[in-house]
Design a protein around this motif. Structure first.
Motif, PDB file in Angstrom:
ATOM      1  N   LYS A   1      33.697 -22.176  -4.436  1.00  0.00           N
ATOM      2  CA  LYS A   1      34.972 -22.789  -4.058  1.00  0.00           C
ATOM      3  C   LYS A   1      34.846 -23.537  -2.739  1.00  0.00           C
ATOM      4  N   VAL A   2      34.084 -22.975  -1.802  1.00  0.00           N
ATOM      5  CA  VAL A   2      33.865 -23.632  -0.520  1.00  0.00           C
ATOM      6  C   VAL A   2      33.099 -24.939  -0.720  1.00  0.00           C
ATOM      7  N   SER A   3      32.073 -24.899  -1.568  1.00  0.00           N
ATOM      8  CA  SER A   3      31.283 -26.104  -1.853  1.00  0.00           C
ATOM      9  C   SER A   3      32.142 -27.177  -2.511  1.00  0.00           C
ATOM     10  N   ALA A   4      33.022 -26.759  -3.406  1.00  0.00           N
ATOM     11  CA  ALA A   4      33.902 -27.715  -4.077  1.00  0.00           C
ATOM     12  C   ALA A   4      34.844 -28.379  -3.077  1.00  0.00           C
ATOM     13  N   ALA A   5      35.427 -27.569  -2.210  1.00  0.00           N
ATOM     14  CA  ALA A   5      36.365 -28.109  -1.221  1.00  0.00           C
ATOM     15  C   ALA A   5      35.668 -29.082  -0.282  1.00  0.00           C
ATOM     16  N   ARG A   6      34.421 -28.790   0.067  1.00  0.00           N
ATOM     17  CA  ARG A   6      33.681 -29.661   0.980  1.00  0.00           C
ATOM     18  C   ARG A   6      33.465 -31.037   0.358  1.00  0.00           C
ATOM     19  N   ARG A   7      33.428 -31.086  -0.953  1.00  0.00           N
ATOM     20  CA  ARG A   7      33.225 -32.353  -1.665  1.00  0.00           C
ATOM     21  C   ARG A   7      34.537 -32.936  -2.200  1.00  0.00           C
ATOM     22  N   ASN A   8      35.664 -32.365  -1.758  1.00  0.00           N
ATOM     23  CA  ASN A   8      36.988 -32.829  -2.179  1.00  0.00           C
ATOM     24  C   ASN A   8      37.161 -32.768  -3.695  1.00  0.00           C
ATOM     25  N   ARG A   9      36.653 -31.696  -4.298  1.00  0.00           N
ATOM     26  CA  ARG A   9      36.810 -31.482  -5.733  1.00  0.00           C
ATOM     27  C   ARG A   9      37.578 -30.185  -5.968  1.00  0.00           C
ATOM     28  N   THR A  10      38.239 -30.102  -7.109  1.00  0.00           N
ATOM     29  CA  THR A  10      38.743 -28.808  -7.541  1.00  0.00           C
ATOM     30  C   THR A  10      37.552 -27.974  -7.996  1.00  0.00           C
ATOM     31  N   LEU A  11      37.768 -26.672  -8.129  1.00  0.00           N
ATOM     32  CA  LEU A  11      36.677 -25.813  -8.588  1.00  0.00           C
ATOM     33  C   LEU A  11      36.200 -26.233  -9.971  1.00  0.00           C
ATOM     34  N   ASP A  12      37.132 -26.514 -10.868  1.00  0.00           N
ATOM     35  CA  ASP A  12      36.749 -26.908 -12.228  1.00  0.00           C
ATOM     36  C   ASP A  12      35.961 -28.216 -12.224  1.00  0.00           C
ATOM     37  N   GLU A  13      36.389 -29.173 -11.416  1.00  0.00           N
ATOM     38  CA  GLU A  13      35.661 -30.444 -11.323  1.00  0.00           C
ATOM     39  C   GLU A  13      34.257 -30.221 -10.797  1.00  0.00           C
ATOM     40  N   HIS A  14      34.144 -29.394  -9.779  1.00  0.00           N
ATOM     41  CA  HIS A  14      32.839 -29.136  -9.167  1.00  0.00           C
ATOM     42  C   HIS A  14      31.907 -28.430 -10.150  1.00  0.00           C
TER      43      HIS A  14
ATOM     44  N   PRO B   1       0.800  -1.230   0.000  1.00  0.00           N
ATOM     45  CA  PRO B   1       0.000   0.000   0.000  1.00  0.00           C
ATOM     46  C   PRO B   1       0.831   1.278   0.000  1.00  0.00           C
ATOM     47  N   HIS B   2       2.136   1.151   0.277  1.00  0.00           N
ATOM     48  CA  HIS B   2       2.995   2.324   0.383  1.00  0.00           C
ATOM     49  C   HIS B   2       3.895   2.503  -0.843  1.00  0.00           C
ATOM     50  N   GLY B   3       3.587   1.783  -1.913  1.00  0.00           N
ATOM     51  CA  GLY B   3       4.369   1.937  -3.129  1.00  0.00           C
ATOM     52  C   GLY B   3       5.698   1.214  -3.118  1.00  0.00           C
ATOM     53  N   ILE B   4       5.852   0.258  -2.218  1.00  0.00           N
ATOM     54  CA  ILE B   4       7.108  -0.486  -2.081  1.00  0.00           C
ATOM     55  C   ILE B   4       6.883  -1.923  -2.533  1.00  0.00           C
ATOM     56  N   THR B   5       7.706  -2.400  -3.453  1.00  0.00           N
ATOM     57  CA  THR B   5       7.635  -3.793  -3.863  1.00  0.00           C
ATOM     58  C   THR B   5       8.737  -4.584  -3.172  1.00  0.00           C
ATOM     59  N   VAL B   6       8.437  -5.855  -2.892  1.00  0.00           N
ATOM     60  CA  VAL B   6       9.413  -6.746  -2.268  1.00  0.00           C
ATOM     61  C   VAL B   6       9.383  -8.061  -3.033  1.00  0.00           C
ATOM     62  N   ASN B   7      10.520  -8.426  -3.606  1.00  0.00           N
ATOM     63  CA  ASN B   7      10.620  -9.657  -4.377  1.00  0.00           C
ATOM     64  C   ASN B   7      11.907 -10.387  -4.020  1.00  0.00           C
ATOM     65  N   ALA B   8      12.003 -11.633  -4.456  1.00  0.00           N
ATOM     66  CA  ALA B   8      13.195 -12.435  -4.155  1.00  0.00           C
ATOM     67  C   ALA B   8      13.673 -13.163  -5.397  1.00  0.00           C
ATOM     68  N   ILE B   9      14.963 -13.412  -5.421  1.00  0.00           N
ATOM     69  CA  ILE B   9      15.604 -14.168  -6.497  1.00  0.00           C
ATOM     70  C   ILE B   9      16.304 -15.365  -5.873  1.00  0.00           C
ATOM     71  N   GLY B  10      16.083 -16.544  -6.445  1.00  0.00           N
ATOM     72  CA  GLY B  10      16.733 -17.755  -5.974  1.00  0.00           C
ATOM     73  C   GLY B  10      17.744 -18.247  -6.991  1.00  0.00           C
ATOM     74  N   PRO B  11      19.013 -17.873  -6.843  1.00  0.00           N
ATOM     75  CA  PRO B  11      20.020 -18.350  -7.787  1.00  0.00           C
ATOM     76  C   PRO B  11      20.220 -19.857  -7.693  1.00  0.00           C
ATOM     77  N   GLY B  12      20.533 -20.450  -8.832  1.00  0.00           N
ATOM     78  CA  GLY B  12      21.004 -21.829  -8.858  1.00  0.00           C
ATOM     79  C   GLY B  12      22.510 -21.833  -8.693  1.00  0.00           C
ATOM     80  N   VAL B  13      23.191 -22.582  -9.537  1.00  0.00           N
ATOM     81  CA  VAL B  13      24.649 -22.646  -9.462  1.00  0.00           C
ATOM     82  C   VAL B  13      25.238 -21.393 -10.106  1.00  0.00           C
ATOM     83  N   ILE B  14      25.744 -20.516  -9.274  1.00  0.00           N
ATOM     84  CA  ILE B  14      26.416 -19.299  -9.717  1.00  0.00           C
ATOM     85  C   ILE B  14      27.857 -19.380  -9.227  1.00  0.00           C
ATOM     86  N   VAL B  15      28.803 -19.241 -10.103  1.00  0.00           N
ATOM     87  CA  VAL B  15      30.201 -19.405  -9.719  1.00  0.00           C
ATOM     88  C   VAL B  15      30.680 -18.157  -8.984  1.00  0.00           C
TER      89      VAL B  15
END
Length: 249
Positions: free
Chosen positions: A189-202, A170-184
């Motif tokens: 890099k943290v996710s890759a390391a957790r899975r014992n992969r290099t970044l390129d492999e991941h 009602p006040h002219g303000i919009t609120v929205n959200a974006i859900g990214p998938g795999v964004i490098v």
């Protein structure tokens, strides 16, 4: 598009940095908030390209820090009209092995931080009758393993988006959200390391699961932020869009 004052959290790298740069390229005056000194270099790069940028070090989970940061932005650039709640990080673990501190830190930064920034900026938007708030969620909000804190925080962001969209429409303000998938980004890099992969492999493993056949970049997310922040996007509010290279249910 009119020149507006935009505030982007987590703007020291990745999606936040890309979003801040994209907003500045359209002529918006951009405040970049981050806990890392890297945010200063991003702001310098925007200024060297002819944009207006202010970098501020801030822990967005702390109310006093948020108040001080927003006060500085208002004093130097003007009242915030576009807010992008992007700051966040992952501390992944099996739920039974997850320390309480990791739960609190992740939820407080993602969800508490978004609440504090909205509380600090939306009153001025309400007074002017115009505002755009974009919250960055994640495809992980739907489901993911070994990251209950992150999933809960991002699912909370989506509920928070829908609820506040109703409160502020009602006040002219919009609120929205974006859900990214795999964004490098650095988080990849943290996710890759957790899975014992290099970044390129991941990245290659992730790419094979994406219908579009490629991983995403911060630019992909920034383009959606620009849409939600546009002057003529005022009939779009309370929405969550997943940008992930394919449909997800």
């Amino acid at each position: 598009m009119n020149s507006r004052v935009a505030l982007v959290t987590g703007a020291g790298s990745g999606i936040g940095a890309g979003t801040a740069s994209a907003l500045a390229a359209l002529g918006h005056r951009v405040a970049l908030l981050d806990r890392s000194d890297a945010v200063h270099a991003v702001a310098d790069e925007i200024r060297s390209s002819g944009g207006t940028a202010l970098s501020v070090l801030a822990d967005i989970s702390d109310p006093d820090t948020v108040t001080a940061a927003v006060d500085q932005v208002v004093a130097e650039l003007g009242a915030v009209e576009i807010l992008v709640n992007n700051a966040g990080f992952a501390r992944d673990n099996h739920v039974l092995d997850m320390p309480l501190s990791d739960w609190d830190d992740v939820v407080n930064t993602h969800l508490r931080g978004a609440f504090l920034l909205l509380k600090a900026t939306a009153p001025a938007m309400r007074s002017s009758g115009w505002g755009r708030i974009v919250n960055i969620s994640s495809i992980s909000a739907l489901v993911d393993s070994d990251r209950a804190n992150y999933v809960a925080a991002k699912a909370g962001i989506e509920g928070f988006t829908r609820a506040t969209a109703l409160d502020l429409a009602p006040h002219g303000i919009t609120v929205n959200a974006i859900g990214p998938g795999v964004i490098v980004t650095e988080m990849t890099k943290v996710s890759a390391a957790r899975r014992n992969r290099t970044l390129d492999e991941h990245v290659e493993v992730m790419r094979q699961s994406i219908p579009r056949g490629r991983v995403g970049t911060p630019h992909d997310i920034a383009r959606a932020v620009l849409f939600f922040a546009a002057e003529d996007a005022d009939y779009v509010t309370g929405q969550v869009i997943y940008i992930s290279g394919g449909p997800h249910g």
